[in-house]
Motif scaffolding. Structure first.
Motif, mmCIF file in Angstrom:
data_model
loop_
_atom_site.group_PDB
_atom_site.id
_atom_site.type_symbol
_atom_site.label_atom_id
_atom_site.label_comp_id
_atom_site.label_asym_id
_atom_site.label_seq_id
_atom_site.Cartn_x
_atom_site.Cartn_y
_atom_site.Cartn_z
ATOM 1 N N PRO A 134 1.159 11.422 4.899
ATOM 2 C CA PRO A 134 2.168 9.775 4.964
ATOM 3 C C PRO A 134 1.663 9.730 6.571
ATOM 4 O O PRO A 134 0.943 10.429 6.549
ATOM 5 C CB PRO A 134 3.280 10.664 5.390
ATOM 6 C CG PRO A 134 3.480 11.547 5.575
ATOM 7 C CD PRO A 134 2.056 12.500 4.714
ATOM 8 N N GLN A 135 1.654 8.154 6.743
ATOM 9 C CA GLN A 135 1.438 8.043 7.668
ATOM 10 C C GLN A 135 1.498 7.966 9.306
ATOM 11 O O GLN A 135 0.680 8.354 9.658
ATOM 12 C CB GLN A 135 0.892 6.128 7.302
ATOM 13 C CG GLN A 135 0.640 5.299 8.477
ATOM 14 C CD GLN A 135 0.904 3.852 8.576
ATOM 15 O OE1 GLN A 135 1.431 3.059 7.774
ATOM 16 N NE2 GLN A 135 0.599 2.974 9.818
ATOM 17 N N GLU A 136 2.944 8.511 9.199
ATOM 18 C CA GLU A 136 2.724 9.102 10.239
ATOM 19 C C GLU A 136 2.897 10.317 10.731
ATOM 20 O O GLU A 136 3.415 11.227 10.729
ATOM 21 C CB GLU A 136 4.596 8.911 10.671
ATOM 22 C CG GLU A 136 5.202 7.574 10.474
ATOM 23 C CD GLU A 136 4.055 5.908 12.078
ATOM 24 O OE1 GLU A 136 3.202 7.409 12.547
ATOM 25 O OE2 GLU A 136 3.203 5.257 11.170
ATOM 26 N N LYS B 198 0.795 -1.064 -0.567
ATOM 27 C CA LYS B 198 -0.103 -0.025 0.079
ATOM 28 C C LYS B 198 1.159 1.114 -0.029
ATOM 29 O O LYS B 198 0.133 2.301 -1.171
ATOM 30 C CB LYS B 198 -0.981 0.217 1.668
ATOM 31 C CG LYS B 198 -1.804 -1.137 1.358
ATOM 32 C CD LYS B 198 -3.132 -1.296 2.892
ATOM 33 C CE LYS B 198 -2.090 -1.202 3.898
ATOM 34 N NZ LYS B 198 -1.329 -2.358 4.633
ATOM 35 N N SER B 199 1.799 1.786 1.090
ATOM 36 C CA SER B 199 2.152 2.742 1.045
ATOM 37 C C SER B 199 3.354 3.073 0.035
ATOM 38 O O SER B 199 3.832 4.012 -0.865
ATOM 39 C CB SER B 199 3.274 2.584 2.672
ATOM 40 O OG SER B 199 2.315 2.560 3.451
ATOM 41 N N THR B 200 4.000 1.524 -0.608
ATOM 42 C CA THR B 200 5.456 1.916 -1.913
ATOM 43 C C THR B 200 4.413 2.219 -2.611
ATOM 44 O O THR B 200 4.623 3.145 -3.762
ATOM 45 C CB THR B 200 6.003 0.656 -2.009
ATOM 46 O OG1 THR B 200 6.543 -0.039 -1.476
ATOM 47 C CG2 THR B 200 6.343 0.649 -3.744
ATOM 48 N N LEU C 76 -4.176 9.437 0.696
ATOM 49 C CA LEU C 76 -3.493 9.152 2.211
ATOM 50 C C LEU C 76 -3.281 7.944 2.512
ATOM 51 O O LEU C 76 -3.686 6.925 1.956
ATOM 52 C CB LEU C 76 -4.991 9.612 3.356
ATOM 53 C CG LEU C 76 -5.062 11.079 2.363
ATOM 54 C CD1 LEU C 76 -6.673 10.574 2.211
ATOM 55 C CD2 LEU C 76 -5.739 11.627 4.104
ATOM 56 N N ASP C 77 -2.363 7.374 3.397
ATOM 57 C CA ASP C 77 -1.194 6.423 3.896
ATOM 58 C C ASP C 77 -2.483 6.388 5.585
ATOM 59 O O ASP C 77 -1.872 6.675 6.190
ATOM 60 C CB ASP C 77 -0.109 5.808 3.903
ATOM 61 C CG ASP C 77 0.272 5.108 4.047
ATOM 62 O OD1 ASP C 77 -0.213 4.187 4.423
ATOM 63 O OD2 ASP C 77 1.343 4.886 3.485
ATOM 64 N N GLU C 78 -3.333 5.160 5.746
ATOM 65 C CA GLU C 78 -3.782 4.800 6.436
ATOM 66 C C GLU C 78 -4.050 5.840 7.289
ATOM 67 O O GLU C 78 -4.245 5.592 8.761
ATOM 68 C CB GLU C 78 -2.964 4.025 7.780
ATOM 69 C CG GLU C 78 -2.210 2.949 6.439
ATOM 70 C CD GLU C 78 -2.462 1.197 6.697
ATOM 71 O OE1 GLU C 78 -3.381 1.131 7.658
ATOM 72 O OE2 GLU C 78 -2.145 0.542 6.127
ATOM 73 N N PRO C 79 -4.637 6.309 6.657
ATOM 74 C CA PRO C 79 -5.759 8.048 7.520
ATOM 75 C C PRO C 79 -6.635 7.477 9.323
ATOM 76 O O PRO C 79 -6.675 8.007 10.251
ATOM 77 C CB PRO C 79 -6.686 8.804 6.204
ATOM 78 C CG PRO C 79 -6.879 7.593 5.972
ATOM 79 C CD PRO C 79 -6.411 6.517 5.655
HETATM 80 MG MG MG Z 1 2.075 0.652 5.262
#
Ligand code: MG
Ligand code: ADP
Length: 334
Positions: free
Chosen positions: A83-85, A40-42, A162-165
Motif C-alpha cells: 500500500p501507498q502508506e 489507481k488505488s481503487t 505497488l501503490d505509488e512506490p
Molecule cells: Mg491513490
C-alpha cells in the motif's frame, strides 16, 4: 498471469474504475500512470481482491480472484499489495515486520530468508529499529521485503502490486527502489504492476505502460510507443514534457501545413534541434537541469516551445535558430 476483464467500481458519487481490461504477463513489469483521483488505488485494490468490483472480473492464472463479499479472508496468497502508506506494524522492528510474513515457516529457513531479504533490500543496518525510526525509503523497502518474503515453493510466481512506490522518496531512494523492483523481476521471477502519478520511473523499468484517466485505461503500450505516440494531450503530459500545439501553428516551426488546422500535435522537447540555419526564435527562459538545460523558445506570437540542449550559455532574449524533423510531430486527440 493476471487478467482484468471489464473491471468497474462505483462509489456513491464517482465511477472510480470504468471497464478496465488488462493482461499482466508473468515476469513483466507494468506501470499505470494517472493523475490523482484517476482510480489507481481503487484499481489496485480490485486486482488484489481486497475490494469488490461492481462489474467485471479478475483472474489469476485460471482462478477467479474474489473480493471480501465472497471470501472471508480477501485477496489471493500469490497477489501481494504494497500500500501507498506501507501499513507496517508500528510496534515491532523492521526485522520482525518481515519475519511476520514467514511465521508459518520453521525457524532456520525463516532466519535465512529474512537475512537474505534484509541484504537484498539494504536494510541490514536498520533491522532492529522501529518503522518510525527509519527513513521513508527504508519503510518502503521494508514493505516490499515483507510483501515478497513468502515464496511458497512450488506455486506459481508472485504478483507484486505497488501503490505509488516512488512518491514519498527522494531521488537516490527512488533509484534504489527502482533497481530493487527490476532485480525482483529479473532474478526472482516476480511479476510487478505499479501505479504512479509520475512516469519518470515507469518509463525506465516498465515493459508496458498504461494511462489511466477518470477510471478508464485510455492507452496501453510499450513505454517507447506511449512516449512517442501518446493518444491524447493527457497521455503526452503524463509521460513527460510535451509541446502541444494546434496544427495551424506548425509553419512557425518551419514545418508544412496540415489538412486540419485545429488538429492537436505533440512535439517532445528533444525533437527540437538548435540549428543556426533553422527558423529564428527568441529564448524566453533557460532552466538548468544538470546534464542538460530546458529552453523556452518563442517562435511567433502564438508559439512558444520547450526544447532541450546541452549547450551552455544561452540567455533569455537571445535569438536562436531551431529545426524540427517532420516525423517527430505526432497528431493527438483532445
Ligand atoms: Mg491513490
Ligand atoms: P488515485 O489512487 O488515482 O488517486 P483513487 O482510486 O483513490 O484514485 O480514487 C478514485 C476516485 O474515487 C476519486 O474520485 C476518489 O475521490 C474516489 N474514491 C476513492 N475511494 C473512495 C471511497 N472509499 N468512497 C468514495 N469515493 C472514493
Amino acid at each position: 498471469m493476471l487478467t482484468a476483464t471489464k473491471l468497474t467500481k462505483y462509489y456513491p458519487d464517482v465511477r472510480a474504475v470504468r471497464n478496465v481490461s488488462l493482461t499482466l504477463d508473468a515476469g513483466r513489469i507494468m506501470a499505470l500512470v494517472g493523475e490523482s483521483g484517476s482510480g489507481k488505488s481503487t484499481l489496485l485494490n480490485l486486482l488484489a481482491g481486497l475490494a469488490d468490483a461492481d462489474a467485471g472480473e479478475v483472474r489469476f492464472n485460471d482462478e477467479r480472484v474474489v473480493g471480501p463479499s465472497e471470501k472471508l479472508v480477501p485477496g489471493h496468497p500469490q497477489i501481494r499489495l504494497v500500500p501507498q502508506e506501507y501499513q507496517l506494524m508500528p510496534n515491532v522492528s523492521v526485522r520482525e515486520n518481515i519475519t511476520f510474513a514467514l511465521r508459518y515457516y520453521e525457524k532456520n529457513y525463516r532466519d535465512f530468508r529474512v537475512n537474505e531479504l534484509l541484504r537484498l533490500c539494504r536494510l541490514t543496518d536498520v533491522q532492529h529499529r522501529l518503522p518510525r525510526q527509519v527513513s521513508g525509503g527504508e519503510k518502503q523497502r521494508t514493505a516490499i521485503a515483507r510483501a515478497v518474503a513468502d515464496r511458497s515453493p512450488g506455486s506459481a510466481g508472485v504478483v507484486l502490486l505497488l501503490d505509488e512506490p516512488f512518491s514519498h522518496l527522494d531521488l537516490p531512494n527512488r533509484l534504489i527502489v527502482r533497481d530493487l523492483l527490476f532485480d525482483l523481476v529479473q532474478h526472482d521471477h516476480m511479476t510487478c504492476l505499479f501505479v504512479t502519478h509520475d512516469a519518470t520511473d515507469a518509463l525506465s523499468i516498465a515493459d508496458m505502460l498504461g494511462i489511466l484517466r477518470d477510471g478508464k485505461l485510455v492507452q496501453l503500450g510499450s513505454p517507447f510507443d506511449v512516449y512517442r505516440q501518446p493518444a491524447t494531450a493527457y497521455a503526452a503530459r503524463m509521460t513527460g514534457t510535451a509541446n502541444i500545439l494546434k496544427a495551424k501553428h506548425l509553419p512557425a516551426l518551419g514545418l508544412p501545413k496540415t489538412d486540419d488546422p485545429d488538429a492537436l500535435v505533440c512535439l517532445r522537447p528533444e525533437a527540437i534541434m538548435f540549428d543556426d540555419t533553422g527558423v529564428v526564435g527568441t529564448v524566453r527562459a533557460v532552466f538548468f537541469r544538470g546534464s542538460f538545460s530546458e529552453v523556452d523558445v518563442e517562435l511567433s506570437r502564438y508559439v512558444c516551445v520547450r526544447a532541450l540542449t546541452n549547450r551552455h550559455g544561452l540567455r533569455a532574449g537571445q535569438q536562436v535558430g531551431v529545426r524540427v524533423a517532420a516525423e517527430s510531430v505526432w497528431q493527438i486527440g483532445y
